[in-house]
Scaffold this motif. Structure first.
Motif, PDB file in Angstrom:
ATOM      1  N   TRP A   1      89.535 -42.939  53.512  1.00 51.09           N
ATOM      2  CA  TRP A   1      90.737 -43.694  53.166  1.00 51.09           C
ATOM      3  C   TRP A   1      90.920 -43.709  51.655  1.00 51.09           C
TER       4      TRP A   1
ATOM      5  N   TRP B   1      88.064 -50.356  55.203  1.00 45.85           N
ATOM      6  CA  TRP B   1      86.625 -50.144  55.392  1.00 45.85           C
ATOM      7  C   TRP B   1      86.261 -50.292  56.862  1.00 45.85           C
TER       8      TRP B   1
ATOM      9  N   SER C   1      87.094 -37.959  57.537  1.00 45.96           N
ATOM     10  CA  SER C   1      86.929 -37.513  56.158  1.00 45.96           C
ATOM     11  C   SER C   1      87.822 -36.299  55.910  1.00 45.96           C
TER      12      SER C   1
ATOM     13  N   ARG D   1      88.879 -45.602  46.423  1.00 49.97           N
ATOM     14  CA  ARG D   1      88.875 -44.762  47.623  1.00 49.97           C
ATOM     15  C   ARG D   1      87.476 -44.766  48.249  1.00 49.97           C
ATOM     16  N   ASP D   2      87.465 -44.368  49.523  1.00 46.98           N
ATOM     17  CA  ASP D   2      86.208 -44.322  50.265  1.00 46.98           C
ATOM     18  C   ASP D   2      85.319 -43.203  49.719  1.00 46.98           C
TER      19      ASP D   2
ATOM     20  N   GLY E   1      85.581 -50.902  48.699  1.00 50.89           N
ATOM     21  CA  GLY E   1      84.981 -50.913  50.027  1.00 50.89           C
ATOM     22  C   GLY E   1      83.913 -51.988  50.175  1.00 50.89           C
TER      23      GLY E   1
ATOM     24  N   ALA F   1      87.366 -47.366  59.012  1.00 50.97           N
ATOM     25  CA  ALA F   1      86.482 -46.214  58.821  1.00 50.97           C
ATOM     26  C   ALA F   1      85.157 -46.423  59.543  1.00 50.97           C
TER      27      ALA F   1
END
Length: 295
Positions: free
Chosen positions: A82, A51, A61, A76-77, A276, A54
């Motif tokens: 990620w 997290w 992305s 996942r993000d 996240g 990112a």
């Protein structure tokens, strides 16, 4: 990870060169290298670290139907920067000679006074402890999470900064219960099948057991984006067992069977909080633990 990378190269012809380092060091290196970085993919453990990478603009992305199919949404993000590739279950461990499984239930229940002077915990400086407390905040809000952690502290846990040493302490009689990542027990059981500590899957009657992850993402300035995505896709599919089994972690892809040693511990329900959140709430978790005296 080296055997997985070698097999990926064998199957695809795409060479993988890699370097290792601490999470902070790797992020700082990516920042310093900027657009000149040779790194196409960042791998790390802990959802909080993914997290943070990112949020610091180090990952881009990507679009991949394969990854979206193989990796459940809460692992996942939301912006696909990620993806988790394996699961690390942080759950309750106990000595069966001194604790009956029916005495255990949830992380929250370990605040009951019956566990006073009987628990071993990892210190607040460990990212896995921070993620667990962050999950309590995400589930209950700060006030209720504070009550739970205050209860743990009131039970006078023994703080040990090593999951392996925590398990060895439980085995030796120094504690009756503990919270550790499952694969540390798997490593010990792999060496000694009679190792006298058992896992208990926490919170099975409500939200499910707490899970953290290992994973990766494509770097912002990657020069080989297509190959980087192919590597992540392969690791989430054909390469799942090679990636996860070496450390007895659970595959993130629900279609892939785990290593037989940990499969023998039985199925369990996992918490579906987006992982996240552990990063977003990390600072609040650290502050909460400091305020209630969690060492």
């Amino acid at each position: 990870m080296e055997p997985a990378f070698a097999q990926f190269t064998k199957e695809t012809g795409i060479e993988v060169r890699f370097t290792f380092g601490k999470d902070t060091e790797l992020r700082e290196r990516l920042k310093a290298e900027g657009q000149y970085t040779p790194a196409d993919v960042l791998f790390t453990v802990d959802a909080g670290n993914l997290w943070l990478a990112a949020e610091e603009g180090l990952l881009q992305s990507i679009q991949s139907e394969v990854l979206e199919k193989n990796v459940p949404a809460h692992f996942r993000d939301p912006e696909n920067r990620w993806f988790a590739l394996s699961l690390r279950v942080r759950t309750i461990m106990y000595h069966p000679d001194r604790v009956k499984p029916e005495e255990l239930s949830t992380y929250e229940a370990l605040s009951d006074p019956k566990w006073k002077d009987r628990m071993c915990f990892r210190p607040s400086t460990k990212v896995y402890t921070q993620a667990l407390v962050a999950s309590l905040i995400a589930t209950h809000g700060e006030e209720k999470a504070r009550e739970v952690v205050e209860g743990w502290v009131a039970n006078n846990p023994t703080y040990i900064d090593s999951d392996t040493r925590i398990l060895e302490t439980v085995a030796a009689g120094g504690c009756d219960v503990a919270i550790v990542n499952h694969y540390y027990l798997a490593r010990l059981v792999n060496k000694d099948p009679d190792f006298p500590v058992k896992p208990f899957w926490a919170n099975q009657d409500d939200r499910g057991v707490h899970v953290n992850v290992s994973g990766g993402g494509v770097t912002t300035y990657a020069r080989n984006v297509e190959n980087a995505i192919r590597l992540l896709e392969w690791l989430s599919g054909p390469g799942q067992n090679m990636f996860a089994d070496g450390n007895f972690e659970y595959p993130v892809n629900p279609q892939v069977e785990p290593h037989p040693l940990i499969a023998a511990w039985g199925a369990f329900k996992t918490d579906t909080i987006p992982v996240g959140e552990f990063g977003r709430l990390q600072a609040a978790a650290i502050k909460l633990m400091d305020e209630v005296g969690y060492k």
